[in-house]
Each structure stands twice: as structure tokens, then as C-alpha cells.
Design an enzyme around this catalytic site. Structure first.
Site, PDB file in Angstrom:
ATOM      1  CD  GLU A   1      -5.074   0.129   3.122  1.00  0.00           C
ATOM      2  OE1 GLU A   1      -4.892  -0.810   3.927  1.00  0.00           O
ATOM      3  OE2 GLU A   1      -5.778   0.015   2.107  1.00  0.00           O
TER       4      GLU A   1
ATOM      5  NE  ARG B   1      -3.633  -2.476   0.473  1.00  0.00           N
ATOM      6  CZ  ARG B   1      -3.277  -3.633  -0.116  1.00  0.00           C
ATOM      7  NH1 ARG B   1      -2.282  -3.677  -0.977  1.00  0.00           N
ATOM      8  NH2 ARG B   1      -3.963  -4.719   0.120  1.00  0.00           N
TER       9      ARG B   1
ATOM     10  CB  SER C   1      -8.536  -2.033   5.540  1.00  0.00           C
ATOM     11  OG  SER C   1      -9.184  -3.282   5.431  1.00  0.00           O
TER      12      SER C   1
HETATM   13  C1  LIG Z   1     -15.645  -0.803   0.898  1.00  0.00           C
HETATM   14  C2  LIG Z   1     -14.199  -0.584   0.535  1.00  0.00           C
HETATM   15  C3  LIG Z   1     -13.369  -1.670   0.331  1.00  0.00           C
HETATM   16  C4  LIG Z   1     -12.022  -1.487  -0.005  1.00  0.00           C
HETATM   17  N1  LIG Z   1     -11.240  -2.578  -0.229  1.00  0.00           N
HETATM   18  C5  LIG Z   1      -9.962  -2.403  -0.594  1.00  0.00           C
HETATM   19  C6  LIG Z   1      -9.110  -3.535  -0.839  1.00  0.00           C
HETATM   20  O1  LIG Z   1      -9.517  -4.688  -0.761  1.00  0.00           O
HETATM   21  N2  LIG Z   1      -7.821  -3.302  -1.182  1.00  0.00           N
HETATM   22  C7  LIG Z   1      -7.320  -2.048  -1.297  1.00  0.00           C
HETATM   23  O2  LIG Z   1      -6.140  -1.912  -1.628  1.00  0.00           O
HETATM   24  N3  LIG Z   1      -8.101  -0.972  -1.076  1.00  0.00           N
HETATM   25  C8  LIG Z   1      -9.384  -1.110  -0.720  1.00  0.00           C
HETATM   26  N4  LIG Z   1     -10.159  -0.013  -0.491  1.00  0.00           N
HETATM   27  C9  LIG Z   1      -9.559   1.342  -0.539  1.00  0.00           C
HETATM   28  C10 LIG Z   1      -9.602   2.051  -1.898  1.00  0.00           C
HETATM   29  O3  LIG Z   1     -10.669   1.568  -2.702  1.00  0.00           O
HETATM   30  C11 LIG Z   1      -8.281   1.911  -2.653  1.00  0.00           C
HETATM   31  O4  LIG Z   1      -7.209   2.460  -1.920  1.00  0.00           O
HETATM   32  C12 LIG Z   1      -8.336   2.584  -4.033  1.00  0.00           C
HETATM   33  O5  LIG Z   1      -7.169   2.257  -4.748  1.00  0.00           O
HETATM   34  C13 LIG Z   1      -8.459   4.108  -3.965  1.00  0.00           C
HETATM   35  O6  LIG Z   1      -8.777   4.568  -5.281  1.00  0.00           O
HETATM   36  P1  LIG Z   1      -9.561   5.939  -5.507  1.00  0.00           P
HETATM   37  O7  LIG Z   1      -9.716   6.118  -6.974  1.00  0.00           O
HETATM   38  O8  LIG Z   1     -10.787   5.992  -4.703  1.00  0.00           O
HETATM   39  O9  LIG Z   1      -8.478   6.971  -4.951  1.00  0.00           O
HETATM   40  P2  LIG Z   1      -8.732   8.212  -3.970  1.00  0.00           P
HETATM   41  O10 LIG Z   1      -9.281   7.717  -2.673  1.00  0.00           O
HETATM   42  O11 LIG Z   1      -9.469   9.276  -4.669  1.00  0.00           O
HETATM   43  O12 LIG Z   1      -7.217   8.683  -3.735  1.00  0.00           O
HETATM   44  C14 LIG Z   1      -6.336   7.867  -2.970  1.00  0.00           C
HETATM   45  C15 LIG Z   1      -4.922   8.396  -3.172  1.00  0.00           C
HETATM   46  O13 LIG Z   1      -4.545   8.177  -4.525  1.00  0.00           O
HETATM   47  C16 LIG Z   1      -4.141   9.408  -5.121  1.00  0.00           C
HETATM   48  N5  LIG Z   1      -4.559   9.377  -6.520  1.00  0.00           N
HETATM   49  C17 LIG Z   1      -5.785   9.087  -7.027  1.00  0.00           C
HETATM   50  N6  LIG Z   1      -5.764   9.131  -8.369  1.00  0.00           N
HETATM   51  C18 LIG Z   1      -4.488   9.468  -8.728  1.00  0.00           C
HETATM   52  C19 LIG Z   1      -3.826   9.674  -9.970  1.00  0.00           C
HETATM   53  N7  LIG Z   1      -4.459   9.550 -11.146  1.00  0.00           N
HETATM   54  N8  LIG Z   1      -2.514   9.997  -9.938  1.00  0.00           N
HETATM   55  C20 LIG Z   1      -1.840  10.123  -8.782  1.00  0.00           C
HETATM   56  N9  LIG Z   1      -2.416   9.950  -7.571  1.00  0.00           N
HETATM   57  C21 LIG Z   1      -3.722   9.615  -7.552  1.00  0.00           C
HETATM   58  C22 LIG Z   1      -4.860  10.494  -4.324  1.00  0.00           C
HETATM   59  O14 LIG Z   1      -4.173  11.716  -4.427  1.00  0.00           O
HETATM   60  C23 LIG Z   1      -4.801   9.906  -2.930  1.00  0.00           C
HETATM   61  O15 LIG Z   1      -3.561  10.174  -2.320  1.00  0.00           O
HETATM   62  C24 LIG Z   1     -11.518  -0.165  -0.153  1.00  0.00           C
HETATM   63  C25 LIG Z   1     -12.367   0.933   0.023  1.00  0.00           C
HETATM   64  C26 LIG Z   1     -13.698   0.735   0.359  1.00  0.00           C
HETATM   65  C27 LIG Z   1     -14.600   1.934   0.514  1.00  0.00           C
END
Ligand SMILES: Cc1cc2nc3c(=O)[nH]c(=O)nc-3n(C[C@H](O)[C@H](O)[C@H](O)COP(=O)(O)OP(=O)(O)OC[C@H]3O[C@@H](n4cnc5c(N)ncnc54)[C@H](O)[C@@H]3O)c2cc1C
Length: 298
Positions: free
Chosen positions: A289, A171, A219
């Protein structure tokens, strides 16, 4: 060079935009400016002309984001609507824009019979967010599949980058400063055929074990080596513990849910309470995380 307010853009620029509309926790203060570019050219010229000292924050869909109640200064860039390309490039390679939903990537790879890819279905974020977080699930991790990456920098210049230019861990991803992901090429394997049944079984398991209908960020804490944060939090007696409208889930102790109109402050205070209690009870120092960004309320 100019301030965001003075730049002409083709896309949409909104000011004082509540980030509670753009985070899966449904909490958080406003972005000073929230920019949805109309095209990559629009984005590139905006970046080229924006004052260098204006803070920039990249947003996926906010599924791993806590924006403090004082909000985010500067500009939040939300480019997911223009980075939607998803194509098979050859027998094993798939190109995906940063705005593609990980679930869509997983489903399309199942159709193309390219695995291992089912794990992407468990991540409710974008490809960009998965690249930034090295998101993973069910034994798979985003960067295990990355062949090359396309980024844009603060000047609006586009770069093709190799995985060797990044340091990737559990992560965690660090790479060239002040660059954001436009998309990536993923390499899948010849002899690993993904199955819809496997994927659906994983999703069913999640439904049984996670509070999926309620606002959360998945998480909250990374798992410490050789243990599980959820186990430690449960052992510390914290399931169901509440601060304001934020609650440690009874279903999965590493989830904090927005039970009742929680503020970002409620959530952050609960995160700190959980961290401190687990440290006192078991001596393990948990690291969160979720990304916590923005300013404390005045
Ligand atoms: C119900 C639930 C279950 C989940 N299960 C998992 C799981 O099993 N495994 C897991 O790893 N995560 C899980 N997550 C967490 C989350 O979905 C992941 O971390 C996901 O990768 C975040 O993506 P996002 O597009 O929502 O990013 P955001 O939340 O919008 O951003 C997260 C970070 O990424 C950066 N970012 C986003 N897009 C870009 C880009 N294009 N370039 C550079 N930086 C960028 C942002 O600046 C920020 O720092 C879960 C979340 C929820 C709500």
C-alpha cells in the site's frame, strides 16, 4: 520554460534535500529540488514556467512514502503550508485545503457536530494525501465523503472536479493525469453526530495495537480480500524479522519499523522478503500500500 534552478520563486527552493527529513520512516535519499511555494500564485507561475520534462512529485507529510536511497529526480512540491483553509460551507459541507492534517479535520468536525468524521483522526497525513490514497480507517473512507475536488495541473491551471471524474477503490484513486489536489469539499450527514469519546477510543485502540512511537508508514500491505495482511505475515513467522535496521513490528505484523537507522534499501528488501515468504507459506500475493518512489542507489 526553464529548469527549476533558473526560476525565481517567492517560496523556498532547496536542492539535494534529504527526504529522510520528510518521511515518517525517517529514511530515503535526497530530492533534487524541494519546493515550498509561498502562495497558490507562486505555485501556479512556477508550474507554468517549469520545463515540461522535469519530473514532479507531490508530497503531503510522507506518512505513506518510501523514497529510495538514490533519491527523487526533478522537483518535490510541498504545498501543505499554503493549503491550510478549513471552513464550514453550509449545514453539511466542509471545505478543506490539501495541507490540512486529517487529525485537524476530524477534531474540527467533532466540534461542528458533523459525522461520520472520527475516522480521519486515525490517519496521520494530510487531506491531499488522503485524497490521493483514499485513506480510510475504522470503516470510513475519504472518498465516501468527497463532494468536489480542486486541482492544479502542470501548466498551473486550476480545475474544479467532480468525484465521477475519478476511479476510486480500496487505497487507490485514479483521475485526470498530471493534476494534484489543492483541496476538497466534504459532505457529512445530518443525523450522524460524531463524538470525542468515540474518537479517543479509536486512538487508544491504535496505541494498544500499533507501534506508534517508532518510525513507520502504518500498514505496508493492503489487506487481501477476506483476510488480513497482518495475520498472514504473523502466520509466516515474520514478526521481529530484520534486514539491516528495518524490522517487522512485534506489535503489529503489517508495520515495518525503522528500528536502527534503516536505509530505504533495508526497508524495501524487507518488504520484498515479507511478500515472498507470505506467498511461499500461504499462496497469497500481497500488494504493498505504501508508495515506493525514486531511484535505486548507484
Ligand atoms: C502510524 C501510521 C498509521 C497509519 N494509519 C493509516 C490508516 O489507518 N489508514 C490509512 O489509509 N492510512 C494510514 N496510514 C498511511 C498514511 O497516513 C496515509 O496513506 C495518508 O493518507 C498519507 O498522507 P500524506 O499526507 O502523508 O501523503 P504522502 O505520504 O506525502 O504521499 C502519499 C501519496 O499521496 C500523494 N499526494 C500527497 N499529497 C498530494 C496532493 N495534494 N495531490 C496529489 N497527490 C498527493 C503523493 O504523491 C504520494 O503518492 C498510516 C501511517 C502511519 C505512519
Amino acid at each position: 520554460m526553464a529548469a527549476a534552478r533558473d526560476l525565481a520563486v517567492h517560496g523556498e527552493m532547496r536542492f539535494n534535500e534529504p527526504m529522510s527529513r520528510h518521511t515518517s520512516w525517517r529514511a530515503g535519499g535526497p530530492a533534487e529540488a524541494f519546493f515550498e511555494p509561498a502562495s497558490i500564485d507562486d505555485l501556479a507561475s512556477f508550474l507554468a514556467e517549469l520545463d515540461r520534462d522535469t519530473p514532479l512529485f507531490w508530497h503531503g507529510v510522507g506518512s505513506n512514502l518510501l523514497v529510495r536511497d538514490g533519491g527523487l529526480p526533478g522537483v518535490v512540491v510541498s504545498a501543505k503550508k499554503i493549503l491550510r483553509d478549513l471552513e464550514r460551507l453550509d449545514q453539511y459541507l466542509v471545505g478543506a485545503g490539501a495541507g490540512v492534517a486529517c487529525t485537524q479535520l476530524a477534531r474540527q468536525c467533532v466540534r461542528w457536530e458533523l459525522g461520520p468524521s472520527e475516522f480521519f483522526a486515525g490517519i496521520p497525513g494530510t487531506v491531499g494525501g488522503a485524497l490521493a490514497m483514499n485513506a480510510g480507517a475504522h470503516g470510513g473512507e475519504t472518498w465516501e465523503r468527497v463532494e468536489s475536488i480542486r486541482t492544479i495541473d502542470r501548466r498551473g491551471e486550476i480545475h474544479e472536479r467532480a468525484p465521477a471524474e475519478y476511479t476510486v477503490g480500496y487505497r487507490s484513486v485514479t483521475g485526470p493525469a498530471n493534476e494534484w489536489f489543492l483541496g476538497a469539499t466534504f459532505r457529512f450527514e445530518a443525523d450522524v453526530i460524531p463524538s470525542l469519546e468515540n474518537m479517543n477510543a479509536m486512538l487508544e485502540r491504535r496505541k494498544r495495537t500499533q507501534p506508534l512511537g517508532l518510525p513507520s508508514c502504518g500498514s505496508v500491505f493492503r489487506n487481501p480480500a477476506g483476510d488480513y495482511s497482518a495475520r498472514l505475515i504473523e502466520a509466516a513467522g515474520l514478526k521481529g524479522y530484520r534486514i539491516g535496521g528495518a524490522e517487522v513490528s512485534e506489535k503489529h505484523a503489517n508495520f515495518i519499523i525503522n528500528r536502527d537507522d534503516a536505509s530505504a534499501t533495508d526497508i524495501e528488501e524487507l518488504i520484498e522478503h515479507v511478500r515472498q515468504t507470505v506467498l511461499d507459506e500461504s499462496g497469497v500475493s500481497l500488494t504493498h500500500e505504501v508508495r515506493i518512489v525514486g531511484e535505486l542507489p548507484a
